[in-house]
Design a protein around this motif. Structure first.
Motif, PDB file in Angstrom:
ATOM      1  N   ASN A  39       1.895 -11.722  -3.990  1.00  0.00           N
ATOM      2  CA  ASN A  39       0.829 -11.878  -4.985  1.00  0.00           C
ATOM      3  C   ASN A  39       0.729 -13.300  -5.535  1.00  0.00           C
ATOM      4  O   ASN A  39      -0.149 -13.605  -6.326  1.00  0.00           O
ATOM      5  N   GLU A  40       1.640 -14.186  -5.093  1.00  0.00           N
ATOM      6  CA  GLU A  40       1.551 -15.598  -5.470  1.00  0.00           C
ATOM      7  C   GLU A  40       1.251 -16.469  -4.258  1.00  0.00           C
ATOM      8  O   GLU A  40       1.188 -17.696  -4.379  1.00  0.00           O
ATOM      9  N   ASN A  41       1.062 -15.840  -3.111  1.00  0.00           N
ATOM     10  CA  ASN A  41       0.947 -16.567  -1.850  1.00  0.00           C
ATOM     11  C   ASN A  41      -0.487 -17.072  -1.669  1.00  0.00           C
ATOM     12  O   ASN A  41      -1.391 -16.306  -1.327  1.00  0.00           O
ATOM     13  N   HIS A  42      -0.703 -18.358  -1.891  1.00  0.00           N
ATOM     14  CA  HIS A  42      -2.053 -18.934  -1.828  1.00  0.00           C
ATOM     15  C   HIS A  42      -2.660 -18.808  -0.430  1.00  0.00           C
ATOM     16  O   HIS A  42      -3.870 -18.665  -0.288  1.00  0.00           O
ATOM     17  N   HIS A  43      -1.816 -18.863   0.586  1.00  0.00           N
ATOM     18  CA  HIS A  43      -2.336 -18.727   1.948  1.00  0.00           C
ATOM     19  C   HIS A  43      -2.911 -17.327   2.163  1.00  0.00           C
ATOM     20  O   HIS A  43      -4.033 -17.174   2.671  1.00  0.00           O
ATOM     21  N   LEU A  44      -2.149 -16.315   1.759  1.00  0.00           N
ATOM     22  CA  LEU A  44      -2.631 -14.941   1.896  1.00  0.00           C
ATOM     23  C   LEU A  44      -3.833 -14.660   1.008  1.00  0.00           C
ATOM     24  O   LEU A  44      -4.807 -14.026   1.430  1.00  0.00           O
ATOM     25  N   MET A  45      -3.763 -15.140  -0.223  1.00  0.00           N
ATOM     26  CA  MET A  45      -4.773 -14.778  -1.214  1.00  0.00           C
ATOM     27  C   MET A  45      -6.007 -15.674  -1.143  1.00  0.00           C
ATOM     28  O   MET A  45      -7.123 -15.189  -0.936  1.00  0.00           O
ATOM     29  N   GLN A  46      -5.809 -16.971  -1.322  1.00  0.00           N
ATOM     30  CA  GLN A  46      -6.956 -17.879  -1.413  1.00  0.00           C
ATOM     31  C   GLN A  46      -7.546 -18.223  -0.047  1.00  0.00           C
ATOM     32  O   GLN A  46      -8.755 -18.116   0.161  1.00  0.00           O
ATOM     33  N   ASP A  47      -6.677 -18.622   0.885  1.00  0.00           N
ATOM     34  CA  ASP A  47      -7.185 -19.045   2.193  1.00  0.00           C
ATOM     35  C   ASP A  47      -7.820 -17.891   2.960  1.00  0.00           C
ATOM     36  O   ASP A  47      -8.890 -18.040   3.559  1.00  0.00           O
ATOM     37  N   ILE A  48      -7.147 -16.737   2.953  1.00  0.00           N
ATOM     38  CA  ILE A  48      -7.561 -15.640   3.837  1.00  0.00           C
ATOM     39  C   ILE A  48      -8.369 -14.580   3.100  1.00  0.00           C
ATOM     40  O   ILE A  48      -9.533 -14.325   3.428  1.00  0.00           O
ATOM     41  N   LEU A  49      -7.763 -13.930   2.091  1.00  0.00           N
ATOM     42  CA  LEU A  49      -8.426 -12.807   1.419  1.00  0.00           C
ATOM     43  C   LEU A  49      -9.741 -13.225   0.764  1.00  0.00           C
ATOM     44  O   LEU A  49     -10.796 -12.643   1.029  1.00  0.00           O
ATOM     45  N   TYR A  50      -9.695 -14.229  -0.102  1.00  0.00           N
ATOM     46  CA  TYR A  50     -10.902 -14.665  -0.806  1.00  0.00           C
ATOM     47  C   TYR A  50     -11.730 -15.639   0.027  1.00  0.00           C
ATOM     48  O   TYR A  50     -12.956 -15.675  -0.084  1.00  0.00           O
ATOM     49  N   GLY A  51     -11.061 -16.433   0.846  1.00  0.00           N
ATOM     50  CA  GLY A  51     -11.761 -17.448   1.633  1.00  0.00           C
ATOM     51  C   GLY A  51     -12.417 -16.877   2.869  1.00  0.00           C
ATOM     52  O   GLY A  51     -13.631 -16.663   2.904  1.00  0.00           O
ATOM     53  N   GLU A  52     -11.628 -16.619   3.892  1.00  0.00           N
ATOM     54  CA  GLU A  52     -12.179 -16.151   5.170  1.00  0.00           C
ATOM     55  C   GLU A  52     -12.876 -14.796   5.060  1.00  0.00           C
ATOM     56  O   GLU A  52     -13.929 -14.570   5.656  1.00  0.00           O
ATOM     57  N   TRP A  53     -12.258 -13.854   4.324  1.00  0.00           N
ATOM     58  CA  TRP A  53     -12.794 -12.493   4.291  1.00  0.00           C
ATOM     59  C   TRP A  53     -13.784 -12.259   3.150  1.00  0.00           C
ATOM     60  O   TRP A  53     -14.407 -11.209   3.084  1.00  0.00           O
ATOM     61  N   ASP A  54     -13.888 -13.202   2.226  1.00  0.00           N
ATOM     62  CA  ASP A  54     -14.852 -13.119   1.118  1.00  0.00           C
ATOM     63  C   ASP A  54     -14.667 -11.838   0.296  1.00  0.00           C
ATOM     64  O   ASP A  54     -15.624 -11.147  -0.040  1.00  0.00           O
ATOM     65  N   PHE A  55     -13.435 -11.533  -0.034  1.00  0.00           N
ATOM     66  CA  PHE A  55     -13.140 -10.360  -0.859  1.00  0.00           C
ATOM     67  C   PHE A  55     -13.750 -10.546  -2.247  1.00  0.00           C
ATOM     68  O   PHE A  55     -13.552 -11.567  -2.894  1.00  0.00           O
ATOM     69  N   GLN A  56     -14.478  -9.532  -2.704  1.00  0.00           N
ATOM     70  CA  GLN A  56     -15.206  -9.633  -3.971  1.00  0.00           C
ATOM     71  C   GLN A  56     -14.594  -8.808  -5.096  1.00  0.00           C
ATOM     72  O   GLN A  56     -15.126  -8.762  -6.204  1.00  0.00           O
ATOM     73  N   GLY A  57     -13.467  -8.158  -4.815  1.00  0.00           N
ATOM     74  CA  GLY A  57     -12.920  -7.225  -5.792  1.00  0.00           C
ATOM     75  C   GLY A  57     -11.763  -7.768  -6.604  1.00  0.00           C
ATOM     76  O   GLY A  57     -11.617  -8.969  -6.808  1.00  0.00           O
ATOM     77  N   VAL A  58     -10.931  -6.852  -7.062  1.00  0.00           N
ATOM     78  CA  VAL A  58      -9.780  -7.151  -7.917  1.00  0.00           C
ATOM     79  C   VAL A  58      -8.499  -6.923  -7.125  1.00  0.00           C
ATOM     80  O   VAL A  58      -8.343  -5.908  -6.451  1.00  0.00           O
ATOM     81  N   ALA A  59      -7.575  -7.879  -7.222  1.00  0.00           N
ATOM     82  CA  ALA A  59      -6.249  -7.715  -6.616  1.00  0.00           C
ATOM     83  C   ALA A  59      -5.282  -7.244  -7.698  1.00  0.00           C
ATOM     84  O   ALA A  59      -5.183  -7.848  -8.767  1.00  0.00           O
ATOM     85  N   VAL A  60      -4.591  -6.144  -7.426  1.00  0.00           N
ATOM     86  CA  VAL A  60      -3.637  -5.572  -8.376  1.00  0.00           C
ATOM     87  C   VAL A  60      -2.245  -5.606  -7.762  1.00  0.00           C
ATOM     88  O   VAL A  60      -2.082  -5.411  -6.560  1.00  0.00           O
ATOM     89  N   THR A  61      -1.242  -5.881  -8.596  1.00  0.00           N
ATOM     90  CA  THR A  61       0.127  -5.858  -8.085  1.00  0.00           C
ATOM     91  C   THR A  61       0.542  -4.428  -7.785  1.00  0.00           C
ATOM     92  O   THR A  61       0.026  -3.473  -8.367  1.00  0.00           O
ATOM     93  N   ASP A  62       1.500  -4.278  -6.863  1.00  0.00           N
ATOM     94  CA  ASP A  62       2.197  -3.003  -6.797  1.00  0.00           C
ATOM     95  C   ASP A  62       2.944  -2.852  -8.120  1.00  0.00           C
ATOM     96  O   ASP A  62       3.215  -3.825  -8.813  1.00  0.00           O
ATOM     97  N   TRP A  63       3.277  -1.622  -8.478  1.00  0.00           N
ATOM     98  CA  TRP A  63       3.828  -1.350  -9.809  1.00  0.00           C
ATOM     99  C   TRP A  63       5.188  -2.039  -9.966  1.00  0.00           C
ATOM    100  O   TRP A  63       6.163  -1.685  -9.314  1.00  0.00           O
ATOM    101  N   GLY A  64       5.222  -3.049 -10.827  1.00  0.00           N
ATOM    102  CA  GLY A  64       6.428  -3.848 -10.998  1.00  0.00           C
ATOM    103  C   GLY A  64       6.545  -4.958  -9.979  1.00  0.00           C
ATOM    104  O   GLY A  64       7.611  -5.542  -9.806  1.00  0.00           O
ATOM    105  N   GLY A  65       5.445  -5.277  -9.303  1.00  0.00           N
ATOM    106  CA  GLY A  65       5.480  -6.244  -8.218  1.00  0.00           C
ATOM    107  C   GLY A  65       5.152  -7.669  -8.619  1.00  0.00           C
ATOM    108  O   GLY A  65       4.943  -8.505  -7.758  1.00  0.00           O
ATOM    109  N   ASN A  66       5.128  -7.943  -9.916  1.00  0.00           N
ATOM    110  CA  ASN A  66       4.836  -9.310 -10.352  1.00  0.00           C
ATOM    111  C   ASN A  66       6.124 -10.120 -10.455  1.00  0.00           C
ATOM    112  O   ASN A  66       7.138  -9.636 -10.938  1.00  0.00           O
ATOM    113  N   ASN A  67       6.066 -11.362 -10.018  1.00  0.00           N
ATOM    114  CA  ASN A  67       7.193 -12.277 -10.165  1.00  0.00           C
ATOM    115  C   ASN A  67       6.883 -13.266 -11.280  1.00  0.00           C
ATOM    116  O   ASN A  67       7.330 -13.108 -12.409  1.00  0.00           O
ATOM    117  N   ASP A  68       6.071 -14.263 -10.982  1.00  0.00           N
ATOM    118  CA  ASP A  68       5.634 -15.245 -11.976  1.00  0.00           C
ATOM    119  C   ASP A  68       4.171 -14.944 -12.290  1.00  0.00           C
ATOM    120  O   ASP A  68       3.298 -15.137 -11.452  1.00  0.00           O
TER     121      ASP A  68
END
Length: 781
Positions: free
Chosen positions: A207-236
């Motif tokens: 959930n902090e991985n810019h490559h997974l999130m910004q480059d791919i999910l929001y960038g290439e795939w144009d995801f328009q929704g909300v990303a939620v952590t798995d329960w207790g899956g937040n680090n920073d």
């Protein structure tokens, strides 16, 4: 997306931050001043798990009754996109009727290894099949206006140490295998939410991985929704927000809200990033809340019948020598095996459903006009010898014409939070099969379980029917198949190896401590077995029918394949035709062939249909990790059509003009990959493939434990750390001893939880100061 900028302009910084985490375990915060309502998120990959009392993530407290549909591993065997979308719609309808805005599913992680404890929740070892099924389930769930939430993004390949493990995988395997299913789910399904996974991917938490999130999910795939952590899956929390993770669940008691406020005030976090996250949350909140204003009443009996239908279409007939099935009414039938009376119909953990009703095979079969001469339990469900149970079963079998033997994986064998120890059934079940085979020639094995197993008994029995985890109506579906009232049409969505040692990832799975190295790269499942020509028990796509189908008249192009299927048997049936593409002159290492299309066709006896399978943009391509793009090599590609990957009926060659982008692969340095010799990948070849040197896969035994470490690491410490580890381990063993497997498995959630999550998960009841004291005690010795 609706413009909420005016509303956001009226929000205080504290109010904005408050929307970034939950109010409690399942709800977001509401802001009364601005009339922003709270919404509910609940588990639901194969049924609604809305807890009626005190909420918890581990499934310890009972949820309200809901229809328990077959799990994803089961539904995948249907290869039926329309059915999957219908099941999704039924799930969405039940969720909406209970005022649930977000249904947390489907799960679509790739089955890298059959020992993953959560494989029952995932569709397949193949990303194309996975993605198509997931996209259709998303469409079905969201047809009622609520949100589906595909999970776990990404590379959640093991349960052991899942909250801290670093999944080390080369970019090509990441894109072609582990992300491709999510791409289909996002681009075709258009989900309103997506759940990030606990684990790290190549050194960064998902959930902090810019490559997974910004480059791919929001960038290439144009995801328009909300990303939620798995329960207790937040680090920073702040880094997660920067990467594009809007919602942290569950509530942290305001701990991380304060971190966001402070980050904005100090300039660490730009307020524009927070505003964009708030806008996405508002879109989700208002869109789903409006949809819940007019919900339909649920007819649970109708939903039960749909659950039966889904199970029927997903049952796989693995073996049927001498047309043993369907059963004949004049035959004397003995029913043996605990699973006949007490069905294993779902997994465990966060997907544990409280069914509205539950069928069992013994009652279902006894209600027919079959000549049932008796039932015997045969074995203890959770293992252990019982000569009396076995003797009674052998005695009953000798009086029967046919033995129906119900075997399977018990509730403690596969569950969230813990991986399986092996691919075997319990020893007492295997012993019973062996002794029954010595006294009887007509044994039909009926299997339950959500994962692939070894079957040393396969040659000793005449028929094998696999119901997987069929949900609350699975037993009725099994009855219909055994009697021939329904012609089985399921096909395996995963390969069944002869033995675990044959699995491509076996030498590397699971990652035990710091990292999990995916040295096998793209060679997952059939991609390895078919390329290396390793014999298997049952191949990917395999499944028999009570009729036969003939294929003819194949015509191919770069865009599609057209052919004819004819039912040449005497009963109506459905056939899953599968299309594979084989590159004949590739200069990069590739699987021998890959699934790139499929279609399910219903045919009456003697009926034939011409069918067409469209090929998409990725049909001929591979991911070029050197130029960070999808590439196609010019050359000949063989289009193969058949009934399984090992049962190809038609083939034709098509010439494809590609882009021929340079790939820079060193064939000599990557020789094991070109030969698919993945059981023997050394450091040099793996590091060459990665393009970097991964960290030590083992924990530093001498280092002091900190916030990102776990109780499990205490086993290497002296004094309090070792004691704490032993206490938790003994608690697990005790719970197994008293036959509480679900509770025992959930102890591993505690064992593998990073210390940083304890204050957040307890919403501050256990403070950071208390955790500091515990760590000080552990590090004292």
């Amino acid at each position: 997306m609706t413009n909420y900028k005016e509303l956001i302009a009226n929000m205080t910084l504290e109010e904005k931050a408050s929307l970034m985490s939950g109010e409690n375990f399942w709800n977001t915060k509401q802001i009364d001043r601005l009339r922003i309502p709270s919404i509910m998120l609940t588990d639901g990959p194969h049924g609604l798990r809305k807890q009626g009392g005190k909420a918890d993530h581990l499934g310890l407290n009972k949820s309200i009754p809901a229809t328990c549909f077959p799990t994803a591993a089961t539904l995948a065997n249907s290869w039926d996109l329309d059915l999957i979308q219908e099941v999704g719609s039924y799930l969405g309808k039940e969720a909406a009727s209970e005022q649930v805005s977000v249904l947390l599913g489907p799960g679509l992680n790739i089955k890298r290894n059959p020992l993953c404890g959560r494989n029952f929740e995932y569709f397949s070892e193949d990303p194309y099949l996975t993605g198509k099924l997931a996209a259709n389930m998303v469409k079905g769930i969201q047809s009622h206006g609520i949100a589906a939430c595909p999970k776990h993004y990404a590379v959640n390949s093991q349960e052991h140490m899942r909250m801290t493990i670093d999944e080390v995988v080369d970019e090509r395997a990441l894109r072609e295998i582990y992300l491709e299913g999510f791409r289909y789910a996002v681009e075709e399904g258009k989900p309103k939410t997506i759940m990030t996974s606990y684990n790290k991917v190549n050194g960064e938490y998902a959930n902090e991985n810019h490559h997974l999130m910004q480059d791919i999910l929001y960038g290439e795939w144009d995801f328009q929704g909300v990303a939620v952590t798995d329960w207790g899956g937040n680090n920073d929390r702040v880094e997660g927000l920067k990467a594009g993770n809007q919602l942290e669940m569950p509530s942290t008691g305001g701990i991380t809200d304060k971190e966001i406020v402070e980050a904005v005030q100090t300039g660490e976090l730009q307020v524009e990033v927070l505003d964009e996250a708030v806008e996405r949350m508002l879109q989700l909140i208002f869109e789903t809340t409006n949809a819940l204003q007019n919900t339909e009443k649920v007819d649970y009996e109708e939903h039960h019948q749909k659950a039966i239908e889904a199970a029927r279409k997903s049952i796989v007939l693995l073996k049927n020598d001498k047309a043993t099935l369907p059963l004949k009414k004049e035959q004397k039938v003995a029913i043996i095996g605990d699973f006949a009376e007490n069905p294993r119909y779902q997994g465990a953990g966060s997907s544990l459903i409280n069914p509205t009703k539950l069928d069992n095979a013994l009652d279902a079969l006894q209600a027919t006009d079959l000549a049932i001469i008796g039932y015997e339990q045969g074995f203890k469900r959770f293992g252990g010898k019982s000569e009396s149970l076995k003797k009674r079963a052998l005695k009953l079998a000798q009086e029967a014409d046919v033995v129906l033997l119900f075997l399977g994986l018990d509730e403690g064998s596969e569950a969230e939070g813990i991986d399986r120890a092996d691919m075997k059934l319990r020893d007492n079940q295997l012993e019973l099969v062996k002794e029954l085979a010595n006294v009887h020639d007509h044994i039909v094995v009926v299997l339950s379980g959500g994962s692939a197993i070894e079957m040393p008994f396969a040659e000793d029995v005449q028929a094998i029917v696999h119901g997987y985890l069929g949900g609350q109506g699975g037993a009725t579906a099994i009855r219909d198949v055994l009697l021939g009232d329904y012609n089985p049409s399921g096909k395996l969505a995963e390969t069944y190896a002869l033995k675990y040692e044959d699995i491509p990832s076996a030498p590397y799975y699971p990652g035990l401590e710091a990292t999990s190295e995916h040295r096998e790269s793209i060679y997952i499942g059939y991609r390895y077995f078919d390329t290396k020509k390793v014999p298997v028990l049952f191949p990917f796509g395999h499944g028999l029918s009570y009729t036969e189908f003939a294929y003819s008249d194949l015509r191919v192009s770069e865009q599609s394949a057209t052919f004819t299927i004819r039912n040449i048997g005497e009963v109506a049936g459905e056939e899953v035709a599968q299309l594979y593409i084989k590159p004949t002159n590739a200069s990069v290492f590739r699987a021998n062939k890959e699934l790139k299309g499929f279609i399910k066709v219903h045919l009456e006896p003697g009926e034939s249909k011409e069918v067409k399978i469209e090929l998409d943009d990725h049909a001929f391509s591979y991911y070029n990790s050197f130029h960070h793009c999808w590439s196609i090599e010019t050359g000949s590609y063989e289009i193969q059509v058949g009934s399984s990957i090992d049962d190809i009926r038609l083939s034709a060659v098509v010439e494809v003009q590609g882009d021929d982008t340079e790939h820079h692969y060193n064939k000599e340095a990557l020789k094991p990959y070109y030969q698919a010799d993945v059981h023997h990948i050394g450091d040099e070849a793996f590091h060459q493939l990665l393009g970097w040197t991964p960290p030590n896969p083992l924990w530093d035994r001498k280092a002091k434990l900190g916030y990102n470490d776990t109780i499990a690491q205490g086993k290497y410490k002296k004094g309090f750390g070792k004691l704490l580890y032993i206490v938790v381990l003994l608690a697990k063993k005790f719970l197994f001893f008293i036959r509480k497997p679900l509770l025992a498995n959930n102890v591993m959630f505690v064992m593998n939880m990073p210390f940083r999550q304890i204050p957040r998960f307890s919403q501050g009841k256990i403070s950071e100061k208390m955790v500091d004291r515990v760590l000080k005690l552990i590090n004292f010795w």
